[in-house]
Enzyme design. Structure first.
Site, PDB file in Angstrom:
ATOM      1  N   PHE A   9      31.232 -22.285  22.120  1.00 37.24           N
ATOM      2  CA  PHE A   9      32.186 -21.506  21.330  1.00 37.24           C
ATOM      3  C   PHE A   9      33.368 -22.339  20.843  1.00 37.24           C
ATOM      4  CE2 PHE A   9      34.523 -21.406  25.335  1.00 37.24           C
ATOM      5  CZ  PHE A   9      35.834 -21.473  24.892  1.00 37.24           C
ATOM      6  N   LYS A  44      21.414 -22.444  17.026  1.00 34.34           N
ATOM      7  CA  LYS A  44      21.725 -21.263  17.834  1.00 34.34           C
ATOM      8  C   LYS A  44      23.180 -21.420  18.253  1.00 34.34           C
ATOM      9  CE  LYS A  44      22.420 -19.536  21.330  1.00 34.34           C
ATOM     10  NZ  LYS A  44      23.736 -18.905  21.594  1.00 34.34           N
ATOM     11  N   GLU A  71      27.507 -17.081  20.696  1.00 33.68           N
ATOM     12  CA  GLU A  71      27.601 -15.673  20.284  1.00 33.68           C
ATOM     13  C   GLU A  71      29.059 -15.195  20.229  1.00 33.68           C
ATOM     14  OE1 GLU A  71      26.425 -17.096  22.969  1.00 33.68           O
ATOM     15  OE2 GLU A  71      25.970 -15.696  24.580  1.00 33.68           O
ATOM     16  N   ARG A  72      30.005 -16.039  20.716  1.00 34.15           N
ATOM     17  CA  ARG A  72      31.415 -15.613  20.705  1.00 34.15           C
ATOM     18  C   ARG A  72      32.047 -15.747  19.319  1.00 34.15           C
ATOM     19  NH1 ARG A  72      30.358 -15.079  25.289  1.00 34.15           N
ATOM     20  NH2 ARG A  72      30.291 -16.550  27.021  1.00 34.15           N
ATOM     21  N   CYS A 101      36.616 -29.962  25.186  1.00 34.22           N
ATOM     22  CA  CYS A 101      35.934 -30.754  26.217  1.00 34.22           C
ATOM     23  C   CYS A 101      36.629 -32.095  26.407  1.00 34.22           C
ATOM     24  CB  CYS A 101      34.481 -30.953  25.861  1.00 34.22           C
ATOM     25  SG  CYS A 101      34.290 -31.987  24.432  1.00 34.22           S
ATOM     26  N   GLU A 135      35.964 -27.477  36.347  1.00 31.43           N
ATOM     27  CA  GLU A 135      36.536 -27.407  34.996  1.00 31.43           C
ATOM     28  C   GLU A 135      37.196 -26.040  34.821  1.00 31.43           C
ATOM     29  OE1 GLU A 135      33.758 -27.086  31.665  1.00 31.43           O
ATOM     30  OE2 GLU A 135      35.017 -28.459  30.514  1.00 31.43           O
TER      31      GLU A 135
END
Ligand code: NAD
Length: 497
Positions: A149, A173, A176-177, A281, A383
């Site tokens: 996301f 793909k 979905e957020r 990240c 994390e």
């Protein structure tokens, strides 16, 4: 309410599963859209379209393929403002930061405009009597990418641009957020002239991902997301013989040496630790001052800066950062702050009470800063992915070097110093994939490549740069002899040179 389906065979299509996920507007907390979650059959439809379109695309000469990407860049520039706003409204990051998300993807598209050169093979004349050898790079066929996301423009572009430039068809793909921008990018590629079926977007969750992993016609999978899912995808892709590069989570350290420019170090820590609410990240989540005096000097300057961070709705261009992506993410990060307190770390700045006036239901958290964090604490080992910075004090250079080197993640690391010897030694010895020297977020430029080590990256080739063309192509080597005048007779021993 907006409904988001899939993009298959050059058309936006509705989902048929009857399953949907909510897409939030993090700055207000409202649900703003629903995204369809694909079935195995919908994924298969995308594969069939991709498979049918790919041979003609691979046969299109690489310069023409690059020209379509060049046109795509023009369209992204044309729609930059609207796309950045859509991104900010779905993700929560600020609009200037959303523009950076788009631009770092664009830079990789710019790099792969050189695909005619990048795809060139090698040639040796006279490898034996009358023998010439050449190698060529050929596309894999249909490949897929599964993205997180936190960079809904950049990471899809990192994946599909080199794959498509190299002559593959791609199935994306996205998370979905925040699926709005990935869908928009696919529409723009079509508008730029990409044949239908070469870039498909299949929205979904684990069901769509598993369908990708099990599909016999998909040759390679790129994944970016959390480490446990990265490992799962790497292992399952290997079972069906796919090539896989899977990038995972991170715990990026920034070492502050006693001779560092402290103002510069503090600027770097607040920008890289709290920008995008820490949902990067390559965010710095651990600061390691070396020596007690350095630690005290750092905290003295850092505390007021963290206290005065400006948090705002994503559409406020003056905000330092916006809300987290979902309520679940907010609760997860807040919970980590509670854990840190229970573990005995010193919470020097507590952002848990922050409320955004006028946006009380948004997913906001104020900047949090921990001092005296130790190696055995969960807030150090795991994390957090939020606006939380942990300070771990090291006695000397060797201890500071060991911390990131021995951590299970190995994405990025930075050292702030004015001393060339320590910087050079640190860069050579640290067991981490990307190193910054007085640079807090060392995301390499598009013509190098991006990849973490240890649990931050599974697979042996990096994202973008020349590695990406290697990942999305296979090498064929041809040994040719045109034997006029060369008469050797039959040879039953292994040929050697
Ligand atoms: P995530 O792992 O939850 O999701 C990533 C993708 O995997 C999404 O498309 C999601 O739909 C899918 N997915 C989720 N659960 C799955 C399951 N059980 N089985 C199969 N697929 C599944 O990650 P996220 O929360 O979207 O992104 C944040 C994470 O990504 C952080 O850990 C961050 O460090 C990492 N990240 C890494 C890099 C890198 O290059 N190393 C870059 C960006 C983000």
């Amino acid at each position: 309410m907006r409904s988001i389906g899939h993009f298959i065979g050059g058309k936006a299509v509705k989902g048929t599963s009857g399953r949907f996920a909510d897409v939030y507007q993090p700055m207000t907390g409202d649900v703003q859209a629903q995204v369809a979650l694909a079935t195995k059959a919908e994924l298969r439809a995308a594969v069939e379209n991709a498979k049918a379109a790919q041979p003609a695309w691979a046969a299109t000469n690489p310069q023409r393929r690059a020209r379509i990407l060049m046109k795509f860049l023009e369209l992204v520039a044309r729609d930059n403002d609207t796309m950045a706003e859509l991104l900010a409204r779905e993700h929560g990051k600020t609009i200037p930061d959303a523009k950076g998300d788009i631009l770092r993807g664009v830079e990789v598209v710019e790099f792969v405009l050189g695909v005619p050169h990048l795809m060139k093979g090698e040639y040796t004349e006279g490898a034996g009597p009358g023998i010439d050898i050449y190698s060529m790079r050929q596309p894999l066929g249909v490949v897929a990418g599964i993205t997180p996301f936190n960079f809904p423009a950049m990471i899809p572009m990192w994946q599909f641009a080199p794959a498509i430039a190299a002559g593959n068809a791609f199935i994306l793909k996205p998370s979905e957020r925040d699926p709005g921008v990935p869908m928009r990018l696919a529409e723009l590629m079509l508008e730029a002239g990409l044949p239908a079926g070469i870039l498909n977007v299949v929205n979904g969750d684990k069901e769509a991902v598993d369908a990708i992993l099990d599909d016999p016609d998909i040759s390679a999978v790129g994944f970016v997301g959390s480490s446990s899912i990265a490992q799962y995808i790497y292992e399952r892709a290997a079972q069906t013989g796919k090539r896989a590069q899977c990038f995972g989570g991170a715990k990026n350290h920034m070492i502050v040496m006693p001779d560092a420019d402290m103002d510069q170090a503090v600027d770097a820590l607040v920008g890289s630790g709290y920008g995008a609410a820490g949902e990067r990240c390559m965010a710095v989540s651990v600061a390691v001052p070396v020596g007690k005096t350095t630690g005290d000097r750092l905290m003295e300057k850092l505390i007021p800066r963290v206290e005065s961070l400006k948090i705002g709705p994503s559409i406020d261009p003056s905000a330092d950062f916006g809300p987290l992506v979902t309520k679940a993410a907010l609760e997860r990060v807040r919970n980590y702050v509670d854990i840190g307190v229970q573990e005995g770390a010193t919470l020097a700045v507590d952002g848990r009470g922050f409320k955004m006036q006028g946006y009380e239901n948004g997913f906001y958290l104020g900047g949090c800063l921990f001092d005296n964090v130790t190696k055995d604490m969960r807030i150090y080992k795991e994390e957090i992915f939020g606006p939380v910075l942990s300070v771990v004090r090291a006695h000397d250079f060797d201890e500071a070097l060991r911390l990131p080197s021995e951590h299970e993640y190995g994405n990025g690391v930075a050292i702030f110093t004015r001393d060339g010897d320590s910087a050079r030694e640190f860069a050579a010895r640290v067991n981490v994939g990307m190193v910054g020297i007085n640079v807090p977020i060392p995301v390499p430029v598009a013509y190098f490549s991006f990849g973490g080590w240890k649990r931050s990256g599974f697979g042996d080739l990096n994202q973008y740069g020349a590695d990406s063309i290697r990942f999305y192509t296979k090498t064929k080597t041809v040994t040719a002899r045109w034997p006029s005048g060369v008469k050797e007779g039959a040879d039953f021993a292994m040929p050697t040179s």
